[in-house]
Scaffold this motif. Structure first.
Motif, PDB file in Angstrom:
ATOM      1  N   ILE A  33       1.517  -2.222   6.619  1.00 38.10           N
ATOM      2  CA  ILE A  33       2.509  -2.301   5.538  1.00 38.10           C
ATOM      3  C   ILE A  33       3.384  -1.059   5.496  1.00 38.10           C
ATOM      4  O   ILE A  33       4.612  -1.141   5.377  1.00 38.10           O
ATOM      5  CB  ILE A  33       1.806  -2.510   4.182  1.00 38.10           C
ATOM      6  CG1 ILE A  33       1.114  -3.875   4.142  1.00 38.10           C
ATOM      7  CG2 ILE A  33       2.808  -2.388   3.035  1.00 38.10           C
ATOM      8  CD1 ILE A  33       0.160  -4.043   2.976  1.00 38.10           C
ATOM      9  N   LEU A  34       2.765   0.115   5.604  1.00 38.97           N
ATOM     10  CA  LEU A  34       3.490   1.367   5.399  1.00 38.97           C
ATOM     11  C   LEU A  34       4.181   1.887   6.649  1.00 38.97           C
ATOM     12  O   LEU A  34       5.175   2.624   6.542  1.00 38.97           O
ATOM     13  CB  LEU A  34       2.533   2.431   4.854  1.00 38.97           C
ATOM     14  CG  LEU A  34       1.980   2.167   3.453  1.00 38.97           C
ATOM     15  CD1 LEU A  34       0.914   3.197   3.092  1.00 38.97           C
ATOM     16  CD2 LEU A  34       3.106   2.167   2.416  1.00 38.97           C
ATOM     17  N   THR A  35       3.698   1.525   7.819  1.00 40.96           N
ATOM     18  CA  THR A  35       4.292   2.083   9.039  1.00 40.96           C
ATOM     19  C   THR A  35       4.685   1.045  10.072  1.00 40.96           C
ATOM     20  O   THR A  35       5.360   1.376  11.054  1.00 40.96           O
ATOM     21  CB  THR A  35       3.314   3.080   9.711  1.00 40.96           C
ATOM     22  OG1 THR A  35       2.171   2.364  10.212  1.00 40.96           O
ATOM     23  CG2 THR A  35       2.865   4.146   8.728  1.00 40.96           C
ATOM     24  N   GLY A  36       4.244  -0.210   9.888  1.00 39.62           N
ATOM     25  CA  GLY A  36       4.511  -1.236  10.895  1.00 39.62           C
ATOM     26  C   GLY A  36       5.936  -1.759  10.847  1.00 39.62           C
ATOM     27  O   GLY A  36       6.698  -1.502   9.911  1.00 39.62           O
ATOM     28  N   PRO A  39       8.039  -7.022   8.517  1.00 44.55           N
ATOM     29  CA  PRO A  39       8.463  -6.796   7.127  1.00 44.55           C
ATOM     30  C   PRO A  39       7.651  -7.547   6.086  1.00 44.55           C
ATOM     31  O   PRO A  39       7.570  -7.115   4.943  1.00 44.55           O
ATOM     32  CB  PRO A  39       9.917  -7.282   7.123  1.00 44.55           C
ATOM     33  CG  PRO A  39       9.969  -8.322   8.205  1.00 44.55           C
ATOM     34  CD  PRO A  39       9.002  -7.864   9.261  1.00 44.55           C
ATOM     35  N   TYR A  40       7.036  -8.689   6.459  1.00 47.40           N
ATOM     36  CA  TYR A  40       6.363  -9.525   5.472  1.00 47.40           C
ATOM     37  C   TYR A  40       4.878  -9.654   5.822  1.00 47.40           C
ATOM     38  O   TYR A  40       4.514  -9.800   6.995  1.00 47.40           O
ATOM     39  CB  TYR A  40       6.989 -10.919   5.418  1.00 47.40           C
ATOM     40  CG  TYR A  40       8.493 -10.932   5.226  1.00 47.40           C
ATOM     41  CD1 TYR A  40       9.130  -9.976   4.439  1.00 47.40           C
ATOM     42  CD2 TYR A  40       9.269 -11.903   5.838  1.00 47.40           C
ATOM     43  CE1 TYR A  40      10.504  -9.985   4.271  1.00 47.40           C
ATOM     44  CE2 TYR A  40      10.652 -11.926   5.668  1.00 47.40           C
ATOM     45  CZ  TYR A  40      11.264 -10.959   4.892  1.00 47.40           C
ATOM     46  OH  TYR A  40      12.621 -10.977   4.729  1.00 47.40           O
ATOM     47  N   HIS A  41       4.044  -9.664   4.786  1.00 43.30           N
ATOM     48  CA  HIS A  41       2.593  -9.683   4.989  1.00 43.30           C
ATOM     49  C   HIS A  41       1.950 -10.675   4.027  1.00 43.30           C
ATOM     50  O   HIS A  41       2.246 -10.667   2.831  1.00 43.30           O
ATOM     51  CB  HIS A  41       1.990  -8.300   4.754  1.00 43.30           C
ATOM     52  CG  HIS A  41       2.595  -7.232   5.605  1.00 43.30           C
ATOM     53  ND1 HIS A  41       2.015  -6.794   6.778  1.00 43.30           N
ATOM     54  CD2 HIS A  41       3.750  -6.519   5.467  1.00 43.30           C
ATOM     55  CE1 HIS A  41       2.784  -5.855   7.315  1.00 43.30           C
ATOM     56  NE2 HIS A  41       3.839  -5.673   6.541  1.00 43.30           N
ATOM     57  N   ARG A 169      10.428  -4.849   2.073  1.00 46.14           N
ATOM     58  CA  ARG A 169       9.051  -5.215   2.410  1.00 46.14           C
ATOM     59  C   ARG A 169       8.527  -6.228   1.392  1.00 46.14           C
ATOM     60  O   ARG A 169       8.839  -6.154   0.212  1.00 46.14           O
ATOM     61  CB  ARG A 169       8.143  -3.980   2.379  1.00 46.14           C
ATOM     62  CG  ARG A 169       8.505  -2.919   3.407  1.00 46.14           C
ATOM     63  CD  ARG A 169       7.758  -3.138   4.692  1.00 46.14           C
ATOM     64  NE  ARG A 169       8.341  -2.414   5.805  1.00 46.14           N
ATOM     65  CZ  ARG A 169       7.766  -2.298   6.975  1.00 46.14           C
ATOM     66  NH1 ARG A 169       6.596  -2.859   7.192  1.00 46.14           N
ATOM     67  NH2 ARG A 169       8.346  -1.655   7.948  1.00 46.14           N
ATOM     68  N   LEU A 170       7.712  -7.147   1.871  1.00 46.75           N
ATOM     69  CA  LEU A 170       7.092  -8.156   1.017  1.00 46.75           C
ATOM     70  C   LEU A 170       5.608  -8.224   1.365  1.00 46.75           C
ATOM     71  O   LEU A 170       5.249  -8.406   2.531  1.00 46.75           O
ATOM     72  CB  LEU A 170       7.757  -9.515   1.257  1.00 46.75           C
ATOM     73  CG  LEU A 170       7.090 -10.751   0.638  1.00 46.75           C
ATOM     74  CD1 LEU A 170       7.009 -10.620  -0.874  1.00 46.75           C
ATOM     75  CD2 LEU A 170       7.866 -12.017   1.020  1.00 46.75           C
ATOM     76  N   VAL A 171       4.762  -8.086   0.342  1.00 40.96           N
ATOM     77  CA  VAL A 171       3.311  -8.097   0.559  1.00 40.96           C
ATOM     78  C   VAL A 171       2.670  -9.070  -0.426  1.00 40.96           C
ATOM     79  O   VAL A 171       2.824  -8.933  -1.642  1.00 40.96           O
ATOM     80  CB  VAL A 171       2.689  -6.707   0.371  1.00 40.96           C
ATOM     81  CG1 VAL A 171       1.191  -6.757   0.707  1.00 40.96           C
ATOM     82  CG2 VAL A 171       3.396  -5.663   1.217  1.00 40.96           C
ATOM     83  N   VAL A 172       1.964 -10.058   0.092  1.00 36.92           N
ATOM     84  CA  VAL A 172       1.169 -10.978  -0.711  1.00 36.92           C
ATOM     85  C   VAL A 172      -0.295 -10.662  -0.439  1.00 36.92           C
ATOM     86  O   VAL A 172      -0.723 -10.637   0.712  1.00 36.92           O
ATOM     87  CB  VAL A 172       1.459 -12.446  -0.348  1.00 36.92           C
ATOM     88  CG1 VAL A 172       0.594 -13.379  -1.186  1.00 36.92           C
ATOM     89  CG2 VAL A 172       2.935 -12.769  -0.532  1.00 36.92           C
ATOM     90  N   LEU A 173      -1.043 -10.395  -1.498  1.00 37.59           N
ATOM     91  CA  LEU A 173      -2.472 -10.086  -1.347  1.00 37.59           C
ATOM     92  C   LEU A 173      -3.234 -10.888  -2.392  1.00 37.59           C
ATOM     93  O   LEU A 173      -3.003 -10.732  -3.592  1.00 37.59           O
ATOM     94  CB  LEU A 173      -2.737  -8.592  -1.511  1.00 37.59           C
ATOM     95  CG  LEU A 173      -4.187  -8.117  -1.333  1.00 37.59           C
ATOM     96  CD1 LEU A 173      -4.765  -8.587  -0.011  1.00 37.59           C
ATOM     97  CD2 LEU A 173      -4.264  -6.598  -1.425  1.00 37.59           C
TER      98      LEU A 173
END
Length: 488
Positions: A33-36, A39-41, A169-173
């Motif tokens: 998330i922070l360095t890869g 863009p979306y997770h 960035r988009l993060v779904v957890l």
């Protein structure tokens, strides 16, 4: 310090640094998330696997790494879930001396004092979210959001806003949920897109106490335990049907025409304001109920469904299908039934009693489960059926029901034609046996088998994928003008 170094230095509740306590999957997710470059997770973890806490730490690290004012947004199931995110962030700030004074925190915001970069927490029922331009978007426990128009609209508005800028960035957890929930459709898309990274961590959580875990397994239903602690996408025991069962019923390419070899039934469930009005024509083909046509009318308090339009459709269907047997919900359809009879049509009123609603639920449940139902790839019909629940309102009495913000009118109309067709074709059913079958199917894993590993990774809740991912099924509900062939 880099954002990843900031995250690693945050203190967790036992005083250790986050990086010293984190498992491999936590470090891999945070690094990506922070360095890869992706863009979306979409990330899923079992209950107790530090979802909200890790996401809060990542958000703090991202805020402190920015050197300009930017907006970040946190989407939560509701206000209380949003408070958990704020509490997790506040805990990191209080336990990590280097953060004191660097971040200002309120009940729903976190702001970096040096740059003004800010994180806003939005509940899933937020009134408006259009027009946002997020640098980062965090969706927490999305599979637990209400599966209703409001939360869906929030997701669509905010997630589409991420596309406005190339560096967002988009993060779904989340923990896995019901395969019929709209979040499963997001995951299915993510699995096929090069812009998404997917990581689903199997459960149980590595630090869960074995004795407490065993207590949860004994207390919860099989489906709920598999979903929460094993991180499997599993349908609830009270669902009318699973996505897999419904997919097997989708065998029709489109509307069917009259065939003199069959006898037809037209079922009509009337709802003028809050509910839908649904009309369905079906026939029985070798004990399989085949849905030939259907139409849906949606009214509101200010603009109720026009009975004249429904009557015109029914009359046209009656001509097209050579005077089918018509079964009507009498609640608001007595006048319509009388007018139809005056035109020489065979109309009967279905009396909704405790026993009859049980027959409706049992007939539709068994038809779907046994594969004795032929349906078209109609998106709204399938979506409704996937969300209908079976409620045991009293011992031995089941009824069709739905969640708040959803409907079951299509299911009721389909149950009307299914019940009528099957009753005409067979002796009275063994109701006690059917009631027991409903109970057993909701209590045992023999009757509601856990999904295979392939289904766990590819199970579709979005009807866009119900036909093995062959694109969006076209909507099959037809209007009077272009549905039924007109007969002079």
């Amino acid at each position: 310090m880099t954002a990843l170094e900031v995250l690693g230095a945050l203190k967790i509740e036992d005083g250790r640094r986050w990086v010293d306590a984190a498992c491999d999957f936590q470090i891999e997710d945070a690094t990506a998330i922070l360095t890869g470059s992706t863009p979306y997770h979409f990330l899923t973890r079992p209950r107790g696997a530090s979802k909200t806490t890790d996401l809060a730490g990542i958000a703090l690290a991202m805020l402190l790494d920015l050197d300009v004012r930017e907006h970040l947004y946190w989407l939560a199931a509701d206000v209380d879930q949003g408070r958990l995110a704020i509490d997790a962030a506040r805990g990191f700030i209080d336990r990590t001396p280097a953060l004191r004074g660097a971040l200002a925190i309120t009940a729903s915001t976190i702001e970096a004092t040096a740059t003004g970069a800010r994180l806003d927490v939005l509940p899933a029922d937020a009134a408006s979210s259009w027009g946002l331009l997020p640098f980062a978007l965090f969706a927490d426990e999305i599979a637990m959001w209400p599966d209703a128009p409001g939360p869906r609209a929030l997701w669509e508005s905010v997630s589409s806003a991420v596309a406005k800028r190339s560096d967002a960035r988009l993060v779904v957890l989340s923990t896995s949920g019901d395969p019929a929930h709209f979040s499963r459709g997001i995951l299915d898309h993510a699995l096929t897109s090069p812009l998404w990274r997917v990581n689903e961590v199997p459960g149980p959580s590595p630090w869960m106490d074995a004795e407490r875990l065993a207590e949860q397994r004994a207390r919860l239903s099989e489906a709920m335990y598999a979903r929460l602690f094993l991180n499997r996408w599993t349908a609830g025991e009270d669902r009318l049907a699973t996505v897999e069962e419904l997919r097997r019923c989708v065998t029709l390419d489109g509307p069917l025409d009259y065939d003199p070899a069959h006898r037809y039934v037209l079922g009509l469930d009337l709802g003028l304001k809050r509910d839908r009005t649904v009309a369905m024509v079906a026939h029985l083909d070798d004990r399989k109920v085949v849905l030939d046509r259907h139409a849906v009318w949606a009214g509101t308090r200010s603009a109720p469904v026009e009975i004249e339009a429904v009557e015109a459709w029914v009359l046209q269907a009656a001509r097209s299908f050579r005077s089918p047997r018509i079964v009507v919900d009498p609640w608001q359809g007595v006048g319509l039934a009388q007018r139809l009879r005056s035109r020489g049509l065979a109309v009967e009123e279905f009396s909704f009693t405790s026993a009859s609603v049980g027959r409706l639920a049992s007939a539709l449940f068994n038809a779907i489960r046994d594969g004795n139902l032929a349906l078209p790839a109609d998106e709204e019909l399938l979506d409704e059926l996937a969300h209908v629940r079976l409620r045991e309102s009293s011992p031995g009495v089941f009824r069709l029901d739905h969640d708040s913000g959803r409907h079951d009118d299509r299911a009721v109309a389909l149950a009307l034609v299914t019940t009528t067709l099957l009753q005409d074709a067979q002796a009275p059913p063994d109701l006690d046996a059917q009631i027991e079958r409903l109970r057993q199917a909701r209590r045992t894993t023999d009757n509601r088998r856990p999904p295979s590993e392939e289904l766990l990774t590819r199970e579709a809740s979005s009807t866009e994928d119900w036909l093995s991912g062959r694109g969006t099924p076209r909507h099959w509900s037809e209007s009077l003008d272009d549905d039924l062939p007109r007969i002079a």
